[in-house]
Scaffold this active site. Structure first.
Site: not given
Ligand code: PLP
Length: 418
Positions: A51, A53, A197, A223, A226, A232
């Protein structure tokens, strides 16, 4: 995967079968790619347990020294490959990156001008069932009916008339160069923010085969999985003046703990993207798409805009009398994987559209070049022209199998990781 095989044979088997499926089929889905074993190792690492954060050196939890290191590496590398002032590498996916930009500068009811989904835009650019369409007032620009190219005059006219708070450039199914400078000028003229984008074309931009929006855009989102050939995930690039507001929208605004294993894998992918092999691969991806597109034109197919400048093209199948969905199913039966797609001004719905989308990133990562993409185009033509001929189906199946055996999934992609 010995442990997985022993502990959970059902999941293990599904993964093995997926690897085999990928190995034994030709993937022409424009949004997919094959990331390297190094990227996969980082993504499958123990960093998934942590974790973290917050941001590097300012976390809410103890024990974050190692994940801080990979996040800092990912940020520095992302800035370097795109020439950006600030990078946030935490978005879980492209949609979250786009949501973060919207939340950072818009309030509910504000106006977005984005590309029409049916002309190639993305769900997050204003589709009514997406957060963007639910929260904001949307107007769309599109392509010219006669040419299939973005209609910049229409874009400007709509911008002047509707005074959007943000203009979004970028697409999921647009085969031509996007003129980011023009977008930037129009946004300036009407006092709108400009977001580019580049989810589909990020790898091409790093490879120098598509102009970069960085000099013109307030925000650039992408992203990482691609053409960029990473895990991903999502990424936001922006000018330093927006850094604070973007970071605080991602965390604590819309996400909790970042996926540190994915961020480690992003760092690896960004390092790979600095190599000459990666750039060469991007050049070849475009060459393959252009060659394949020309082959279809020679064979009497109609292409949206007549061809391509990037990694994908759209075939309008109306003159072939075969709908996109049927083409997708017939081709899957012979080992060719692609998706049905609307074409601009499609009279058929999104579920039963008139076209198919073809992309070359995955085949190029497997080392496939011009001669072989011509062969693939020939196979597609044979199937679509003779949908019920069993003999032709068998011949094509064999050609595709042989092609796949000659180009193992990882042999070529590995080159970058070595
Ligand atoms: N933007 C564009 C242009 C896309 O094509 C996509 C995905 O296809 C996205 C954003 C969203 O990415 P994700 O599927 O990672 O949410």
């Amino acid at each position: 995967m010995i442990t997985l095989k022993n502990d959970d044979p059902e999941v293990w088997r599904a993964i093995q079968e997926e690897v085999e499926r990928q190995q034994n089929t030709i993937d022409l889905i424009a949004s997919e790619n094959i990331c390297s074993p190094a990227v996969q190792e980082a993504q499958g690492s123990s960093m998934t347990n942590k974790y973290a954060e917050g941001y590097a050196r300012k976390r809410w939890y103890a024990g974050c020294g190692n994940v801080d290191t990979v996040e800092e590496l990912a940020i520095e590398r992302a800035k370097q490959i795109f020439g950006a002032e600030h990078a946030n590498v935490q978005p879980h996916a492209g949609s979250q990156a786009n949501m973060a930009v919207c939340f950072s500068v818009l309030k509910p009811g504000d106006r977005i001008l984005g590309m029409d989904l049916s002309h190639g835009g993305h769900l997050t650019h204003g589709f009514k069932k997406n957060f963007s369409g639910m929260l904001y007032e949307i107007t769309h620009y599109g392509v010219k009916k006669e040419t299939g190219y973005i209609d910049y005059d229409e874009l400007r006219a709509i911008a002047i008339k509707t005074k959007p708070h943000i203009i979004i450039a970028g697409a999921s199914a647009y085969p031509r160069i996007i003129d980011f400078q023009k977008f930037g000028k129009i946004a300036d003229e009407v006092g709108a923010y400009f977001m580019a984008d580049i989810a589909h074309i990020a790898g091409l931009i790093v490879g120098g085969v598509h102009p970069s929006p960085i000099p013109y855009a307030d925000f650039v989102t992408t992203t990482t999985h691609k053409t960029l050939r990473g895990p991903r995930g999502g990424l936001i690039l922006c000018k330093s003046k927006y850094a604070k507001q973007i970071d605080s929208v991602i965390f604590p605004g819309i996400q909790g703990g970042p996926f540190m294993h994915c961020i480690a894998a992003k760092a690896v992918a960004f390092k790979e993207a600095m190599t000459e092999e990666f750039k060469q691969c991007q050049r070849q991806t475009v060459k393959n798409a252009k060659t394949m597109a020309q082959e279809f034109v020679k064979r009497g197919y109609t292409l949206v805009s007549g061809g391509t400048d990037n990694h994908l093209f759209l075939i309008d199948l109306r003159n072939k009398g075969i709908p996109g969905k049927e083409a997708q199913i017939l081709l899957e039966e012979v080992g060719i994987i692609l998706n049905r797609n609307t074409i601009p001004f499609d009279e058929r719905g999104a579920n039963e559209p008139s076209g198919i989308r073809i992309g070359t990133p995955t085949v190029t990562s497997r080392g496939i070049k011009e001669a072989e993409v011509i062969k693939i185009a020939e196979c597609i033509d044979k199937i679509l022209s003779n949908p019920s001929d069993i003999k032709i189906k068998e011949t094509v199946q064999k050609t595709i199998r042989d092609l796949c055996s000659a180009h193992p999934l990882y042999e070529e992609a590995c080159q970058v990781a070595k």
